[in-house]
Design a protein around this motif. Structure first.
Motif, PDB file in Angstrom:
ATOM      1  N   VAL A  68       0.800  -1.303   0.058  1.00 44.86           N
ATOM      2  CA  VAL A  68       0.051  -0.177  -0.059  1.00 44.86           C
ATOM      3  C   VAL A  68       0.682   1.302  -0.091  1.00 44.86           C
ATOM      4  O   VAL A  68       1.875   1.503   0.847  1.00 44.86           O
ATOM      5  CB  VAL A  68      -0.906  -0.104   1.057  1.00 44.86           C
ATOM      6  CG1 VAL A  68      -1.998   1.333   1.186  1.00 44.86           C
ATOM      7  CG2 VAL A  68      -1.904  -1.435   1.160  1.00 44.86           C
ATOM      8  N   VAL A  69       0.641   2.256  -0.869  1.00 44.03           N
ATOM      9  CA  VAL A  69       1.420   3.440  -0.946  1.00 44.03           C
ATOM     10  C   VAL A  69       0.353   4.649  -1.108  1.00 44.03           C
ATOM     11  O   VAL A  69      -0.556   4.388  -2.021  1.00 44.03           O
ATOM     12  CB  VAL A  69       2.391   3.395  -2.344  1.00 44.03           C
ATOM     13  CG1 VAL A  69       3.009   4.668  -2.310  1.00 44.03           C
ATOM     14  CG2 VAL A  69       3.207   2.345  -2.130  1.00 44.03           C
TER      15      VAL A  69
ATOM     16  N   HIS B 188       1.331  -2.152   5.984  1.00 42.04           N
ATOM     17  CA  HIS B 188       2.569  -1.590   6.254  1.00 42.04           C
ATOM     18  C   HIS B 188       2.587  -0.417   5.280  1.00 42.04           C
ATOM     19  O   HIS B 188       3.406  -0.487   4.003  1.00 42.04           O
ATOM     20  CB  HIS B 188       3.923  -2.471   6.082  1.00 42.04           C
ATOM     21  CG  HIS B 188       3.784  -3.580   7.126  1.00 42.04           C
ATOM     22  ND1 HIS B 188       4.505  -3.250   8.446  1.00 42.04           N
ATOM     23  CD2 HIS B 188       3.590  -4.870   7.068  1.00 42.04           C
ATOM     24  CE1 HIS B 188       4.127  -4.557   9.112  1.00 42.04           C
ATOM     25  NE2 HIS B 188       3.753  -5.263   8.385  1.00 42.04           N
ATOM     26  N   PRO B 189       1.828   0.554   5.108  1.00 42.30           N
ATOM     27  CA  PRO B 189       1.848   1.568   4.241  1.00 42.30           C
ATOM     28  C   PRO B 189       3.100   2.517   4.174  1.00 42.30           C
ATOM     29  O   PRO B 189       3.715   2.815   5.178  1.00 42.30           O
ATOM     30  CB  PRO B 189       0.522   2.353   4.466  1.00 42.30           C
ATOM     31  CG  PRO B 189       0.431   2.224   6.170  1.00 42.30           C
ATOM     32  CD  PRO B 189       0.967   0.953   6.406  1.00 42.30           C
ATOM     33  N   LYS B 190       3.336   2.894   3.003  1.00 43.33           N
ATOM     34  CA  LYS B 190       4.446   3.814   2.523  1.00 43.33           C
ATOM     35  C   LYS B 190       3.727   5.338   2.203  1.00 43.33           C
ATOM     36  O   LYS B 190       2.756   5.146   1.268  1.00 43.33           O
ATOM     37  CB  LYS B 190       5.275   3.394   1.514  1.00 43.33           C
ATOM     38  CG  LYS B 190       6.154   4.550   1.280  1.00 43.33           C
ATOM     39  CD  LYS B 190       7.290   4.322   0.103  1.00 43.33           C
ATOM     40  CE  LYS B 190       8.081   5.071  -0.221  1.00 43.33           C
ATOM     41  NZ  LYS B 190       9.112   4.929  -1.521  1.00 43.33           N
ATOM     42  N   LEU B 191       3.673   6.366   2.854  1.00 41.11           N
ATOM     43  CA  LEU B 191       3.552   7.448   2.481  1.00 41.11           C
ATOM     44  C   LEU B 191       4.392   8.504   1.863  1.00 41.11           C
ATOM     45  O   LEU B 191       5.458   8.735   2.394  1.00 41.11           O
ATOM     46  CB  LEU B 191       2.639   8.385   3.889  1.00 41.11           C
ATOM     47  CG  LEU B 191       2.096   9.578   3.748  1.00 41.11           C
ATOM     48  CD1 LEU B 191       0.976   9.624   2.766  1.00 41.11           C
ATOM     49  CD2 LEU B 191       1.917  10.202   5.050  1.00 41.11           C
ATOM     50  N   THR B 192       3.889   9.103   0.637  1.00 40.07           N
ATOM     51  CA  THR B 192       4.742  10.137   0.199  1.00 40.07           C
ATOM     52  C   THR B 192       4.107  11.297  -0.033  1.00 40.07           C
ATOM     53  O   THR B 192       2.860  11.346  -0.590  1.00 40.07           O
ATOM     54  CB  THR B 192       5.147   9.534  -1.359  1.00 40.07           C
ATOM     55  OG1 THR B 192       5.775   8.198  -1.244  1.00 40.07           O
ATOM     56  CG2 THR B 192       5.934  10.525  -2.108  1.00 40.07           C
ATOM     57  N   THR B 193       4.667  12.348   0.516  1.00 42.00           N
ATOM     58  CA  THR B 193       4.089  13.660   0.355  1.00 42.00           C
ATOM     59  C   THR B 193       4.972  14.726  -0.523  1.00 42.00           C
ATOM     60  O   THR B 193       6.102  14.714  -0.392  1.00 42.00           O
ATOM     61  CB  THR B 193       4.002  14.429   1.794  1.00 42.00           C
ATOM     62  OG1 THR B 193       3.506  13.514   2.625  1.00 42.00           O
ATOM     63  CG2 THR B 193       3.613  15.706   1.594  1.00 42.00           C
TER      64      THR B 193
ATOM     65  N   GLN C  78       6.978  12.710  -9.923  1.00 43.28           N
ATOM     66  CA  GLN C  78       7.205  11.996  -8.712  1.00 43.28           C
ATOM     67  C   GLN C  78       6.281  10.911  -8.624  1.00 43.28           C
ATOM     68  O   GLN C  78       6.550  10.160  -7.948  1.00 43.28           O
ATOM     69  CB  GLN C  78       7.254  13.307  -7.551  1.00 43.28           C
ATOM     70  CG  GLN C  78       7.668  12.435  -6.394  1.00 43.28           C
ATOM     71  CD  GLN C  78       7.992  13.395  -5.304  1.00 43.28           C
ATOM     72  OE1 GLN C  78       8.072  14.811  -5.392  1.00 43.28           O
ATOM     73  NE2 GLN C  78       8.095  13.051  -4.006  1.00 43.28           N
ATOM     74  N   THR C  79       5.008  11.558  -8.989  1.00 39.72           N
ATOM     75  CA  THR C  79       3.893  10.348  -8.906  1.00 39.72           C
ATOM     76  C   THR C  79       4.426   9.123  -9.696  1.00 39.72           C
ATOM     77  O   THR C  79       4.266   7.927  -9.468  1.00 39.72           O
ATOM     78  CB  THR C  79       2.573  10.832  -9.165  1.00 39.72           C
ATOM     79  OG1 THR C  79       2.099  12.245  -8.625  1.00 39.72           O
ATOM     80  CG2 THR C  79       1.347   9.966  -9.325  1.00 39.72           C
ATOM     81  N   VAL C  80       4.708   9.520 -10.902  1.00 40.30           N
ATOM     82  CA  VAL C  80       5.275   8.399 -11.754  1.00 40.30           C
ATOM     83  C   VAL C  80       6.210   7.358 -11.227  1.00 40.30           C
ATOM     84  O   VAL C  80       6.085   6.108 -11.229  1.00 40.30           O
ATOM     85  CB  VAL C  80       5.769   8.792 -13.214  1.00 40.30           C
ATOM     86  CG1 VAL C  80       6.324   7.862 -13.909  1.00 40.30           C
ATOM     87  CG2 VAL C  80       4.790   9.591 -14.035  1.00 40.30           C
ATOM     88  N   ARG C  81       7.308   8.021 -10.530  1.00 38.86           N
ATOM     89  CA  ARG C  81       8.380   7.547  -9.783  1.00 38.86           C
ATOM     90  C   ARG C  81       8.028   6.689  -8.705  1.00 38.86           C
ATOM     91  O   ARG C  81       8.414   5.431  -8.488  1.00 38.86           O
ATOM     92  CB  ARG C  81       9.496   8.554  -9.284  1.00 38.86           C
ATOM     93  CG  ARG C  81      10.327   9.124 -10.315  1.00 38.86           C
ATOM     94  CD  ARG C  81      11.459   9.733 -10.152  1.00 38.86           C
ATOM     95  NE  ARG C  81      11.370  10.792  -9.113  1.00 38.86           N
ATOM     96  CZ  ARG C  81      10.943  12.047  -9.367  1.00 38.86           C
ATOM     97  NH1 ARG C  81      11.005  12.407 -10.776  1.00 38.86           N
ATOM     98  NH2 ARG C  81      10.844  13.080  -8.470  1.00 38.86           N
TER      99      ARG C  81
ATOM    100  N   ASP D 136       8.186   2.583  -8.469  1.00 36.38           N
ATOM    101  CA  ASP D 136       8.660   2.012  -7.228  1.00 36.38           C
ATOM    102  C   ASP D 136       7.943   1.009  -6.575  1.00 36.38           C
ATOM    103  O   ASP D 136       8.524   0.040  -6.196  1.00 36.38           O
ATOM    104  CB  ASP D 136       9.436   3.087  -6.303  1.00 36.38           C
ATOM    105  CG  ASP D 136      10.587   3.873  -6.790  1.00 36.38           C
ATOM    106  OD1 ASP D 136      10.918   3.400  -7.806  1.00 36.38           O
ATOM    107  OD2 ASP D 136      10.842   5.058  -6.299  1.00 36.38           O
ATOM    108  N   ALA D 137       6.698   1.419  -6.312  1.00 39.73           N
ATOM    109  CA  ALA D 137       5.756   0.409  -5.691  1.00 39.73           C
ATOM    110  C   ALA D 137       5.492  -0.852  -6.548  1.00 39.73           C
ATOM    111  O   ALA D 137       5.293  -1.857  -6.212  1.00 39.73           O
ATOM    112  CB  ALA D 137       4.263   1.144  -5.598  1.00 39.73           C
ATOM    113  N   VAL D 138       5.490  -0.650  -7.842  1.00 42.84           N
ATOM    114  CA  VAL D 138       5.259  -1.913  -8.744  1.00 42.84           C
ATOM    115  C   VAL D 138       6.395  -2.816  -8.482  1.00 42.84           C
ATOM    116  O   VAL D 138       6.521  -4.076  -8.456  1.00 42.84           O
ATOM    117  CB  VAL D 138       5.021  -1.363 -10.178  1.00 42.84           C
ATOM    118  CG1 VAL D 138       5.103  -2.533 -11.048  1.00 42.84           C
ATOM    119  CG2 VAL D 138       3.775  -0.739 -10.182  1.00 42.84           C
TER     120      VAL D 138
END
Length: 238
Positions: free
Chosen positions: A162-163, A191-196, A226-229, A233-235
């Motif tokens: 989950v991102v 175990h979510p990852k949060l990107t701001t 940044q959203t693309v990256r 990364d999540a994939v």
């Protein structure tokens, strides 16, 4: 990169962006915001396809009840799994669900819940759910002053990656909503990852902005890049 629009008797219109050439591409299924328009992803879908992902973005045919919206989401997802191979998609690789704004709420609520064996009928028949779930600028708890129904109760697919992506200056779905959702998911055993994304608003992570009440394209916007990256990364990690 190639693009087309698909539909069959069970699904609404779905846009497809595919990488150039033959390949076994990871599959992405994208849900739009409250507008219900697949065009939300016109630029992000292309950008992801250029990076080697096969992207499907759905419209919503019906508006009103969550049940009707859920039917569209389920029918679209079943359809894209059926036709992914025709466009070079490889379902043996991690399948990713991306939701934007209201679609982020719906993606998390649907993709992180493991339905009982044999549950559902028609489009809702049990099938593999996304391995990776990405919520972009989600309205999880509030939208236009109205509470939203996000709750971690019943969410049990803790193996899913989950991102959550939040925009620091988002006034439509403020960043605190993604932070609160990440905290709630973490407390529930995910175990979510949060990107701001600093300086981004509600629209720029999709390479768009709102000018004079109209959506305008903003190609190569840093927030979109940044959203693309983040999705790539999540994939890869999924």
């Amino acid at each position: 990169m190639s693009s087309t629009v698909l539909r069959d008797g069970t699904s609404q219109e779905i846009s497809v962006w595919a990488p150039v050439g033959k390949g076994a591409w990871p599959v992405v299924y994208a849900l739009p915001g409250v507008s219900g328009h697949k065009s939300d992803f016109d630029l992000l879908g292309r950008a992801l396809a250029r990076q080697g992902l096969l992207v499907f973005a759905t419209d919503y045919r019906t508006h009103g009840t969550l049940e009707n919206l859920g039917h569209d989401v389920a029918c679209g997802y079943r359809y894209i799994r059926r036709v992914a191979g025709d466009h070079g998609g490889d379902l043996r690789k991690p399948v990713t669900g991306v939701g934007y704004s209201f679609g982020a709420l719906w993606m998390l609520a649907g993709a992180l819940h493991r339905a009982p064996a044999g549950a559902g009928a028609g489009c809702a028949q049990k099938q593999p759910l996304p391995d990776v779930v990405v919520g972009v600028n989600g309205c999880y708890y509030e939208w236009e002053g109205r509470p939203q129904p996000f709750t971690v109760e019943g969410l049990d697919r803790r193996e899913a990656r989950v991102v959550l992506v939040a925009a620091s200056t988002d006034r439509t779905c403020p960043a605190w909503e993604s932070k609160k959702a990440a905290s709630a998911l973490g407390a529930a055993g995910f175990h979510p990852k949060l990107t701001t994304i600093s300086g981004a608003n509600h629209y720029t992570p999709l390479f768009h902005d709102l000018v004079g009440g109209k959506w305008v394209s903003v190609p190569q916007d840093p927030a979109g890049e940044q959203t693309v990256r983040t999705i790539l990364d999540a994939v890869k990690a999924g």
